[in-house]
Write a protein that holds these residues in place. Structure first.
Motif, PDB file in Angstrom:
ATOM      1  N   GLU A   1      -2.058  -8.171  10.468  1.00 16.34           N
ATOM      2  CA  GLU A   1      -2.984  -7.795  11.828  1.00 16.34           C
ATOM      3  C   GLU A   1      -2.157  -6.642  12.411  1.00 16.34           C
ATOM      4  OE1 GLU A   1      -5.537 -10.096  13.721  1.00 16.34           O
ATOM      5  OE2 GLU A   1      -5.904 -11.084  12.318  1.00 16.34           O
ATOM      6  N   ALA A   2      -0.847  -6.903  12.374  1.00 13.26           N
ATOM      7  CA  ALA A   2       0.834  -6.298  13.313  1.00 13.26           C
ATOM      8  C   ALA A   2       0.968  -4.700  13.245  1.00 13.26           C
ATOM      9  CB  ALA A   2       1.633  -6.890  13.565  1.00 13.26           C
ATOM     10  N   ILE A   3       0.716  -4.632  11.832  1.00  9.18           N
ATOM     11  CA  ILE A   3       0.482  -2.931  11.312  1.00  9.18           C
ATOM     12  C   ILE A   3      -0.499  -2.745  10.017  1.00  9.18           C
ATOM     13  CG2 ILE A   3       2.764  -3.636  10.512  1.00  9.18           C
ATOM     14  CD1 ILE A   3       2.079  -3.720   7.543  1.00  9.18           C
ATOM     15  N   ARG A   4      -1.718  -3.201  10.924  1.00  7.18           N
ATOM     16  CA  ARG A   4      -2.898  -2.386   9.897  1.00  7.18           C
ATOM     17  C   ARG A   4      -3.277  -1.144  10.330  1.00  7.18           C
ATOM     18  NH1 ARG A   4      -7.148  -7.803   9.315  1.00  7.18           N
ATOM     19  NH2 ARG A   4      -5.436  -9.005   7.345  1.00  7.18           N
ATOM     20  N   GLY A   5      -3.432  -1.094  12.241  1.00  6.58           N
ATOM     21  CA  GLY A   5      -3.868   0.375  12.217  1.00  6.58           C
ATOM     22  C   GLY A   5      -1.865   1.263  12.601  1.00  6.58           C
ATOM     23  N   LYS A   6      -1.109   1.273  11.635  1.00  5.68           N
ATOM     24  CA  LYS A   6      -0.023   1.847  11.779  1.00  5.68           C
ATOM     25  C   LYS A   6       0.322   2.252  10.407  1.00  5.68           C
ATOM     26  CE  LYS A   6       2.643  -0.750  14.768  1.00  5.68           C
ATOM     27  NZ  LYS A   6       3.498  -1.127  15.457  1.00  5.68           N
ATOM     28  N   VAL A   7      -0.769   2.248   8.927  1.00  2.18           N
ATOM     29  CA  VAL A   7      -0.444   1.760   7.432  1.00  2.18           C
ATOM     30  C   VAL A   7       0.069   3.225   7.408  1.00  2.18           C
ATOM     31  CG1 VAL A   7      -1.759   1.890   4.984  1.00  2.18           C
ATOM     32  CG2 VAL A   7      -1.589  -0.342   6.757  1.00  2.18           C
TER      33      VAL A   7
ATOM     34  N   GLY B   1       5.550   4.183  10.679  1.00  2.00           N
ATOM     35  CA  GLY B   1       4.199   3.409  11.011  1.00  2.00           C
ATOM     36  C   GLY B   1       4.525   1.991  11.260  1.00  2.00           C
ATOM     37  N   ALA B   2       4.452   2.188   9.186  1.00  2.00           N
ATOM     38  CA  ALA B   2       4.797   0.625   8.927  1.00  2.00           C
ATOM     39  C   ALA B   2       6.238   0.792   7.481  1.00  2.00           C
ATOM     40  CB  ALA B   2       3.981   0.634   8.321  1.00  2.00           C
ATOM     41  N   LYS B   3       6.858   0.752   7.909  1.00  2.00           N
ATOM     42  CA  LYS B   3       7.441   1.292   7.043  1.00  2.00           C
ATOM     43  C   LYS B   3       8.248  -0.184   6.868  1.00  2.00           C
ATOM     44  CE  LYS B   3      11.210   3.078   9.608  1.00  2.00           C
ATOM     45  NZ  LYS B   3      12.126   3.721  10.244  1.00  2.00           N
ATOM     46  N   LYS B   4       8.811  -0.519   4.887  1.00  2.00           N
ATOM     47  CA  LYS B   4       9.201  -1.993   4.087  1.00  2.00           C
ATOM     48  C   LYS B   4      10.561  -1.339   4.242  1.00  2.00           C
ATOM     49  CE  LYS B   4       6.128  -1.079   1.599  1.00  2.00           C
ATOM     50  NZ  LYS B   4       5.046  -1.651  -0.302  1.00  2.00           N
ATOM     51  N   ARG B   5      10.873  -2.021   3.779  1.00  2.00           N
ATOM     52  CA  ARG B   5      12.882  -2.307   3.382  1.00  2.00           C
ATOM     53  C   ARG B   5      12.729  -1.412   2.182  1.00  2.00           C
ATOM     54  NH1 ARG B   5      17.269  -5.028   4.383  1.00  2.00           N
ATOM     55  NH2 ARG B   5      18.884  -5.247   2.778  1.00  2.00           N
ATOM     56  N   GLY B   6      13.613  -0.273   2.089  1.00  2.00           N
ATOM     57  CA  GLY B   6      14.195   0.292   0.915  1.00  2.00           C
ATOM     58  C   GLY B   6      13.252   1.644   1.282  1.00  2.00           C
ATOM     59  N   CYS B   7      12.426   1.002   1.943  1.00  2.00           N
ATOM     60  CA  CYS B   7      10.978   2.588   1.470  1.00  2.00           C
ATOM     61  C   CYS B   7      11.020   3.818   2.735  1.00  2.00           C
ATOM     62  CB  CYS B   7       9.843   2.267   1.399  1.00  2.00           C
ATOM     63  SG  CYS B   7       8.951   0.913   0.257  1.00  2.00           S
ATOM     64  N   CYS B   8      10.508   5.048   3.034  1.00  2.00           N
ATOM     65  CA  CYS B   8      11.078   5.480   4.011  1.00  2.00           C
ATOM     66  C   CYS B   8       9.999   5.526   4.462  1.00  2.00           C
ATOM     67  CB  CYS B   8      10.176   7.395   3.660  1.00  2.00           C
ATOM     68  SG  CYS B   8       9.630   7.726   2.397  1.00  2.00           S
ATOM     69  N   GLY B   9       8.176   5.336   4.833  1.00  2.00           N
ATOM     70  CA  GLY B   9       7.658   4.978   5.484  1.00  2.00           C
ATOM     71  C   GLY B   9       6.765   6.192   5.825  1.00  2.00           C
ATOM     72  N   LEU B  10       6.659   6.896   4.903  1.00  2.00           N
ATOM     73  CA  LEU B  10       5.851   8.297   4.771  1.00  2.00           C
ATOM     74  C   LEU B  10       5.089   8.326   3.448  1.00  2.00           C
ATOM     75  CD1 LEU B  10       8.219  10.975   5.684  1.00  2.00           C
ATOM     76  CD2 LEU B  10       7.210  10.399   6.722  1.00  2.00           C
TER      77      LEU B  10
ATOM     78  N   ILE C   1      -9.204   7.727   2.162  1.00  2.00           N
ATOM     79  CA  ILE C   1      -9.207   6.824   1.931  1.00  2.00           C
ATOM     80  C   ILE C   1      -8.517   5.693   2.608  1.00  2.00           C
ATOM     81  CG2 ILE C   1      -6.726   8.233   2.950  1.00  2.00           C
ATOM     82  CD1 ILE C   1      -5.314   6.800   0.306  1.00  2.00           C
ATOM     83  N   PHE C   2      -9.456   5.389   2.726  1.00  2.00           N
ATOM     84  CA  PHE C   2      -9.173   3.672   3.299  1.00  2.00           C
ATOM     85  C   PHE C   2      -9.099   1.966   2.806  1.00  2.00           C
ATOM     86  CE2 PHE C   2     -13.190   4.365   2.053  1.00  2.00           C
ATOM     87  CZ  PHE C   2     -13.647   2.717   1.936  1.00  2.00           C
ATOM     88  N   PHE C   3      -8.157   1.109   3.458  1.00  2.00           N
ATOM     89  CA  PHE C   3      -8.241   0.022   2.609  1.00  2.00           C
ATOM     90  C   PHE C   3      -9.201  -1.160   3.263  1.00  2.00           C
ATOM     91  CE2 PHE C   3      -5.159   0.079   6.427  1.00  2.00           C
ATOM     92  CZ  PHE C   3      -5.137  -1.426   6.973  1.00  2.00           C
ATOM     93  N   GLU C   4      -9.327  -2.280   2.693  1.00  2.00           N
ATOM     94  CA  GLU C   4      -9.795  -3.538   3.076  1.00  2.00           C
ATOM     95  C   GLU C   4      -9.035  -4.551   2.883  1.00  2.00           C
ATOM     96  OE1 GLU C   4     -13.298  -3.108   0.742  1.00  2.00           O
ATOM     97  OE2 GLU C   4     -14.662  -3.489   2.772  1.00  2.00           O
ATOM     98  N   THR C   5      -8.546  -5.755   3.807  1.00  2.00           N
ATOM     99  CA  THR C   5      -7.270  -6.494   3.276  1.00  2.00           C
ATOM    100  C   THR C   5      -7.543  -7.793   3.953  1.00  2.00           C
ATOM    101  OG1 THR C   5      -5.198  -6.361   3.477  1.00  2.00           O
ATOM    102  CG2 THR C   5      -6.337  -5.980   5.367  1.00  2.00           C
ATOM    103  N   GLU C   6      -7.943  -9.079   3.529  1.00  2.00           N
ATOM    104  CA  GLU C   6      -7.388  -9.874   3.457  1.00  2.00           C
ATOM    105  C   GLU C   6      -6.383 -11.208   3.116  1.00  2.00           C
ATOM    106  OE1 GLU C   6     -10.936 -14.108   3.403  1.00  2.00           O
ATOM    107  OE2 GLU C   6     -10.916 -12.042   2.635  1.00  2.00           O
ATOM    108  N   THR C   7      -6.147 -11.597   4.718  1.00  2.00           N
ATOM    109  CA  THR C   7      -4.879 -12.721   4.763  1.00  2.00           C
ATOM    110  C   THR C   7      -4.322 -13.709   3.654  1.00  2.00           C
ATOM    111  OG1 THR C   7      -4.553 -11.891   6.894  1.00  2.00           O
ATOM    112  CG2 THR C   7      -3.334 -13.517   5.894  1.00  2.00           C
TER     113      THR C   7
END
Length: 250
Positions: free
Chosen positions: A195-201, A206-215, A231-237
């Protein structure tokens, strides 16, 4: 009769003047909107450039330090892997920035979306623990897309789906026609997006992962929207995430 004719002429002039003022006002509003958009884009590019410079500093410093140590110890090859990895990271950052910056520039060619998604699988590595299921609608028509950029979009989404399942899982890919659009969906059975990064995807850096540029996904969004799509997403923990990409048939 003459007075009536004169009145009609005055009304015509007044109407013409009103139309002219309307056109001038409309042009002024459109110009202002463009100015605001440009200002927002400049602000966004300034932020991204700053983030890029910050992220580049790390690998460039590694390269600088390694070269310094190599000069002090001629023939020592210990630092070659570090330099290679740093160069790869720096190149990835610059390539990602280029993709994001030029995401709105597209060159259209007729293609089949199903085949394009299939080609995108050539750009990723699917681990043995991940099973892939494909359900492509054979009635999907050929449409106009930027082949290179949309292939990159599908590659980014597929790669993210695979990386979301480090312990294995199921990757599902499908296509269908929905009204005047072609819809492609990519689903995974990973842990879901927090939930912390859903709005930054889709926000650059906004949602950088280790080893990735976040772009990656930010660039993908710009490219898809340049095609008139979405483009959009649906996610469930704990259950996974599904990305949906739509592009217009015409």
């Amino acid at each position: 009769m003459e007075a009536e004719s004169k009145s009609v002429e005055e009304l015509r002039r007044a109407l013409a003047e009103s139309e002219q003022r309307y056109e001038e006002l409309l042009a002024s509003v459109e110009e202002r909107v463009k100015e605001i958009a440009k200002a927002e884009f400049r602000a966004e590019m300034t932020r991204i450039s700053s983030e890029l410079a910050h992220d580049l500093r790390g690998p460039l410093q590694i390269i600088t330090n390694s070269l310094f140590l190599m000069e002090r110890k001629p023939g020592d090859t210990t630092y070659y892997p570090k330099i290679g990895e740093a160069l790869k990271q720096a190149t990835g950052l610059l390539d990602g920035f280029g993709e994001y910056y030029r995401g709105h520039e597209i060159t259209l060619m007729k293609c089949n979306v199903n085949r394009l998604v299939e080609k995108s699988f050539e750009d990723i590595v699917v681990p043995q623990g991940v099973t892939v299921s494909k359900n492509f609608d054979p009635t999907v028509p050929d449409i106009s897309l930027d082949l290179g950029k949309m292939r990159r979009v599908f590659t980014i989404v597929l790669k993210n789906a695979v990386e979301a399942m480090p312990g294995g899982g199921s990757l599902s890919v499908s296509s269908r026609v929905d009204g005047d659009r072609v819809v492609v969906q990519v689903g995974d059975t990973g842990g879901g997006i927090s939930e912390a990064i859903r709005g930054k995807v889709f926000v650059a850096f906004g949602a950088k992962k280790r080893g990735c540029c976040g772009l990656g996904l930010a660039a993908a969004k710009r490219t898809v929207e340049a095609h008139g799509g979405s483009i959009f997403f649906e996610t469930e923990t704990g259950k996974g995430t599904t990305f949906t990409i739509t592009v217009p048939i015409k």
